[in-house]
Design a protein around this motif. Structure first.
Motif, PDB file in Angstrom:
ATOM      1  N   LYS A 247       0.832  -1.211   0.000  1.00 18.82           N
ATOM      2  CA  LYS A 247       0.000   0.000   0.000  1.00 18.82           C
ATOM      3  C   LYS A 247       0.866   1.261   0.000  1.00 18.82           C
ATOM      4  O   LYS A 247       0.552   2.238  -0.688  1.00 18.82           O
ATOM      5  CB  LYS A 247      -0.943  -0.014   1.198  1.00 18.82           C
TER       6      LYS A 247
ATOM      7  N   LEU B 231       0.892   4.070  -2.960  1.00 17.80           N
ATOM      8  CA  LEU B 231       0.623   5.492  -2.707  1.00 17.80           C
ATOM      9  C   LEU B 231       1.760   6.362  -3.239  1.00 17.80           C
ATOM     10  O   LEU B 231       1.521   7.388  -3.886  1.00 17.80           O
ATOM     11  CB  LEU B 231       0.410   5.726  -1.203  1.00 17.80           C
TER      12      LEU B 231
ATOM     13  N   LEU C 113      -4.441   6.427  -0.361  1.00 20.85           N
ATOM     14  CA  LEU C 113      -4.894   5.701  -1.559  1.00 20.85           C
ATOM     15  C   LEU C 113      -6.367   5.972  -1.835  1.00 20.85           C
ATOM     16  O   LEU C 113      -6.817   6.000  -2.974  1.00 20.85           O
ATOM     17  CB  LEU C 113      -4.674   4.196  -1.376  1.00 20.85           C
TER      18      LEU C 113
ATOM     19  N   TYR D  29      -3.028  -0.581 -10.134  1.00 18.78           N
ATOM     20  CA  TYR D  29      -3.832  -0.425  -8.924  1.00 18.78           C
ATOM     21  C   TYR D  29      -5.302  -0.721  -9.237  1.00 18.78           C
ATOM     22  O   TYR D  29      -5.897  -0.081 -10.103  1.00 18.78           O
ATOM     23  CB  TYR D  29      -3.680   1.002  -8.376  1.00 18.78           C
TER      24      TYR D  29
END
Ligand SMILES: [Zn+2]
Length: 430
Positions: A19, A23, A57, A265
């Motif tokens: 994660k 980001l 995110l 993503y």
């Protein structure tokens, strides 16, 4: 187990670390497209978004979606975020329903493509001593090129035969000792059919052990048929020209579809409202290319329906798992108030003994709705047996069991439906 993953530091990184990486890459991406592309700048300005508003995110949800219409409006190079001079390769979709989608690649993009394809094929079990017959069509279409790049990066031998000329496919497959076959699942079945006509047994007379298939929606039941017919393990690949081509999602040895989420993503949205759905809920897949240079896509709506989960996989990969594609939202049909996907009809037909892998769903428009019927080829043996009425009733019964809908089934003689060397046309409109 150093052998198991192509790039274990990326494929098995802890989810918090993944994660963080996503980001970091998202922030860089948003900054890059905003400063380098007029379309994206306009889009961000209209939504009153500044590149520095990406703090988590979740903030990605503030960015408007990218649709196929947007891509067409900026055909061919309007969305390029580098100098045109930096592009070294271009692909495009078939453009059967309008202007094609163009996929330009910088040198780094080509390297990324080879890397994610090597990762995917390695997870399928392809190794340097394999001989991969590449029977995807070479040309503007991404399929053949993506599979070639990945297999060569692994060090496998690639037979660059392209699609078509099926008799020759069979000779080459035997003479060159192909151990892996790359093409659409339906074309693999056509090759098997022609091999059988030549008196060969696909599961015995070839060295094939692995199928790396994609570019077509196919049911789990169809997968079992392909595996049995060839005596191979068959794996699924998922990708789109808009994102990179194949290499976005592929299966591990447990046949779980892992998303290469460090580069792509994923989100799942409600196709009607555009709202983001929770993990495990089914909706439309949306992807953002985190690391592509020439043609990054931010929140591209794929129109493909699936769900995503973060469940742990026994293979050790921590990359999120995507369900099989249920269908494109464009393929969804409404019949007497019932939502029908072609894949559901395929799954039903495959339950009936004596059905071949060749069928066609016939749509007839009636006002806003459709009536459906199905044309099915039985195997030669089942056709000769006769009592085809019983056969039709059984197939209708299986469809009813899954859809709760009566869909008439008509038996047609074997080899009536035209065979395809690429994507099979399963739904026709009359
Ligand atoms: Zn896995």
């Amino acid at each position: 187990m150093p052998e198991k993953m192509w790039d274990s530091s990326s494929e098995s990184m802890p989810s918090s670390q993944l994660k963080e990486l996503q980001l970091k890459r998202l922030k860089e991406l948003v900054h890059r497209v905003y400063t380098k592309n007029k379309y994206y700048k306009k889009k961000f300005d209209e939504a009153k978004l500044k590149p520095n508003t990406m703090r988590t995110l979740k903030d990605i949800e503030k960015i408007p979606f990218l649709t196929k219409q947007d891509l067409r409006a900026y055909y061919p190079f309007g969305l390029v975020c580098t100098e045109l001079d930096e592009i070294i390769e271009v692909h495009a979709s078939s453009g059967t329903t309008g202007k094609p989608v163009v996929g330009p690649y910088t040198r780094n993009d080509v390297e990324l493509w080879a890397e994610v394809m090597a990762r995917s094929l390695w997870a399928n079990g392809l190794r340097s001593n394999d001989v991969m017959q590449n029977a995807y069509g070479y040309g503007l279409f991404t399929g053949a090129h993506g599979f070639e790049k990945g297999a060569q990066k692994i060090g496998a031998m690639v037979i660059t035969i392209s699609s078509g000329n099926t008799e020759r496919q069979i000779d080459v497959m035997r003479d060159f000792g192909a151990t892996a076959l790359a093409c659409t699942p339906s074309y693999s079945l056509h090759i098997a059919e022609v091999a059988e006509e030549k008196g060969l047994a696909p599961s015995e007379d070839f060295l094939l052990r692995l199928g790396v298939f994609g570019a077509e929606a196919w049911s789990e039941e169809m997968r079992k048929n392909v595996e049995k017919r060839w005596g191979i393990v068959a794996h699924e690949h998922y990708g789109l020209t808009e994102l990179i081509g194949p290499g976005v999602v592929s299966e591990c040895e447990n046949k779980k579809l892992h998303i290469n989420a460090d580069h792509f993503y994923p989100e799942v949205i409600d196709p009607k409202t555009g709202e983001t759905l929770e993990s495990g809920e089914e909706g439309e897949l949306v992807f953002t290319t985190l690391t592509k240079e020439a043609f990054p896509a931010i929140r591209f709506r794929t129109k493909d329906l699936a769900s995503i989960s973060d469940e742990a996989c026994e293979c050790g990969r921590t990359l999120p798992i995507q369900s099989r594609i249920k269908g494109r939202s464009d393929d969804m049909m409404k019949v007497k108030g019932v939502i029908v996907f072609p894949s559901q009809i395929e799954a039903a037909l495959m339950q009936v003994a004596g059905v071949s892998d060749n069928y066609q769903i016939v749509k007839t428009r009636q006002g806003d709705s459709y009536s459906l019927s199905v044309e099915v080829e039985p195997s030669e043996a089942r056709f000769r047996e006769g009592h085809l009425d019983d056969f039709e009733r059984r197939a209708e019964g299986e469809i009813y069991r899954i859809l709760n809908l009566h869909v008439p089934v008509h038996i047609i003689p074997p080899k009536t439906i035209p065979r395809s060397t690429g994507k099979a046309k399963r739904v026709i409109e009359r």
